[in-house]
Write a protein that holds these residues in place. Structure first.
Motif, PDB file in Angstrom:
ATOM      1  N   PHE A  54     -36.192  -7.554 -34.602  1.00  0.00           N
ATOM      2  CA  PHE A  54     -36.365  -8.957 -34.740  1.00  0.00           C
ATOM      3  C   PHE A  54     -36.798  -9.377 -36.015  1.00  0.00           C
ATOM      4  N   ALA A  55     -36.520 -10.499 -36.497  1.00  0.00           N
ATOM      5  CA  ALA A  55     -37.208 -11.075 -37.625  1.00  0.00           C
ATOM      6  C   ALA A  55     -38.907 -11.576 -37.262  1.00  0.00           C
ATOM      7  N   THR A  56     -39.475 -11.603 -38.340  1.00  0.00           N
ATOM      8  CA  THR A  56     -40.864 -11.760 -38.245  1.00  0.00           C
ATOM      9  C   THR A  56     -41.512 -12.983 -37.571  1.00  0.00           C
ATOM     10  N   ASN A  57     -40.566 -14.002 -37.608  1.00  0.00           N
ATOM     11  CA  ASN A  57     -40.789 -15.505 -37.103  1.00  0.00           C
ATOM     12  C   ASN A  57     -40.089 -15.989 -36.005  1.00  0.00           C
ATOM     13  N   SER A  58     -39.046 -14.971 -35.632  1.00  0.00           N
ATOM     14  CA  SER A  58     -38.260 -15.598 -34.494  1.00  0.00           C
ATOM     15  C   SER A  58     -37.536 -14.203 -33.696  1.00  0.00           C
ATOM     16  N   ARG A  59     -36.993 -14.515 -32.585  1.00  0.00           N
ATOM     17  CA  ARG A  59     -36.172 -13.455 -31.956  1.00  0.00           C
ATOM     18  C   ARG A  59     -35.201 -14.200 -31.253  1.00  0.00           C
ATOM     19  N   GLN A  60     -33.867 -13.720 -31.557  1.00  0.00           N
ATOM     20  CA  GLN A  60     -32.666 -14.477 -31.297  1.00  0.00           C
ATOM     21  C   GLN A  60     -31.558 -13.544 -30.733  1.00  0.00           C
ATOM     22  N   VAL A  61     -31.044 -13.671 -29.648  1.00  0.00           N
ATOM     23  CA  VAL A  61     -29.891 -12.929 -29.352  1.00  0.00           C
ATOM     24  C   VAL A  61     -28.745 -13.755 -28.834  1.00  0.00           C
ATOM     25  N   ALA A  62     -27.585 -13.160 -28.505  1.00  0.00           N
ATOM     26  CA  ALA A  62     -26.380 -14.151 -28.220  1.00  0.00           C
ATOM     27  C   ALA A  62     -25.853 -13.243 -26.908  1.00  0.00           C
ATOM     28  N   LEU A  63     -25.712 -14.029 -25.828  1.00  0.00           N
ATOM     29  CA  LEU A  63     -24.939 -13.655 -24.607  1.00  0.00           C
ATOM     30  C   LEU A  63     -23.180 -14.002 -24.758  1.00  0.00           C
ATOM     31  N   ARG A  64     -22.532 -13.305 -25.163  1.00  0.00           N
ATOM     32  CA  ARG A  64     -21.209 -13.761 -25.641  1.00  0.00           C
ATOM     33  C   ARG A  64     -20.304 -13.836 -24.193  1.00  0.00           C
TER      34      ARG A  64
END
Length: 315
Positions: free
Chosen positions: A140-150
């Motif tokens: 993950f990036a240092t300032n955010s956590r992003q995932v995508a449920l396709r």
């Protein structure tokens, strides 16, 4: 149509037992595969060629045995069906991998009867249901956590990190943003609705137009994809999770409890925050029950507000 049903239909086609409607269906699939320019390696092409040759030889032998002439149209039909079947097999084989890298991105996919447990780089855990697809970064990036449920259904148990919010993006344009909590998302392309259910903590749900709702424990939201309308309900049969602390500071324990139960816990002495705690709990337990156990471990006391939303720990 499931994968098994598709294979049965293709086998019927190979055995020349398919009716005209079923034959048309297979031939349409084959045309679609050609149009999509499916990329296949030289090794896979060789495997397909070998398999096609075996199937065709078997078919020719059967026809010779029964004194029948193998017509050109039948030859092409069998070849098309074999290619469809082998390509389907390759596709399923590719999809069966736990995670496929794409740059610094990974993709986890489950089969029609499969479930998987994915551990993300921050320690968060995702449980994928059948026929699901999740994309997430290797780190993950240092300032955010992003995932995508396709596609499909997934249960998220998110590690609490105050300065790194966690966001789940969906194909409907609906995003779920949290700091630390557990919730379930159901998002199938074929379904008219997206569903979100919060087990612990609090999540903010939004789309391109803005915020749709803030959900807390035992809240459920259904989103109509066509109308763009969200409705909130209470979960009739709430789910429960376990959470454990192994030498965690009281400050860390408090942070977790605040997000699990959407409550506020204060210490009348900041030095208490350094006390170490080792214990396991279940979200089925009430905040008061858990605080009573924790305070007993450290010979502390607590009191709470009338609405059971604010608590104070003291000596």
């Amino acid at each position: 149509m499931t994968e098994e049903q598709a294979k049965e239909l293709l086998q019927k086609y190979l055995d020349q037992q398919a009716n005209p409607k079923e034959e048309k269906k297979v031939e349409e699939w084959y045309a679609t595969l050609q149009a999509k320019d499916v990329l296949v390696s030289a090794e896979q092409k060789a495997a397909i060629g070998e398999q096609m040759l075996l199937e065709l030889k078997a078919a020719m032998y059967q026809n010779t045995k029964h004194n029948k002439v193998l017509k050109l149209r039948t030859f092409y039909k069998i070849a098309a069906a074999v290619l469809v079947m082998v390509t389907l097999g390759l596709t399923v084989w590719k999809m069966s991998d736990l995670a496929k890298p794409a740059g610094d991105q990974l993709t986890a996919i489950t089969g029609a009867t499969e479930r998987k447990r994915i551990i993300l780089s921050d320690g968060s855990v995702v449980f994928l249901g059948p026929s699901a697809k999740l994309s997430y970064p290797k780190v993950f990036a240092t300032n955010s956590r992003q995932v995508a449920l396709r596609e499909g259904e997934a249960f998220f148990d998110i590690a609490h990190q105050e300065n790194r919010p966690f966001t789940v993006h969906t194909t409907t344009g609906v995003d779920i943003k949290v700091l630390g909590t557990s919730f379930k998302v159901k998002s199938y392309r074929a379904s008219k609705q997206l569903e979100i259910a919060v087990v612990t903590g609090k999540v903010a749900v939004s789309n391109k137009k803005g915020k749709l709702a803030t959900l807390v424990r035992n809240d459920s939201l259904t989103y109509d994809k066509n109308e763009g309308i969200a409705a909130i309900h209470r979960i009739k049969a709430p789910a429960f999770i376990k959470f454990a602390f192994d030498g965690a500071s009281l400050n860390q324990v408090i942070a977790k409890l605040q997000y699990v139960y959407s409550i506020k816990i204060q210490l009348n002495d900041s030095a208490l925050g350094n006390l170490k705690t080792t214990a396991s709990f279940n979200s089925r337990q009430s905040p008061e029950e858990i605080l009573d156990i924790i305070c007993s471990l450290h010979h502390l006391k607590f009191n709470g507000s009338k609405n059971h939303k604010t608590f104070n720990i003291h000596r």
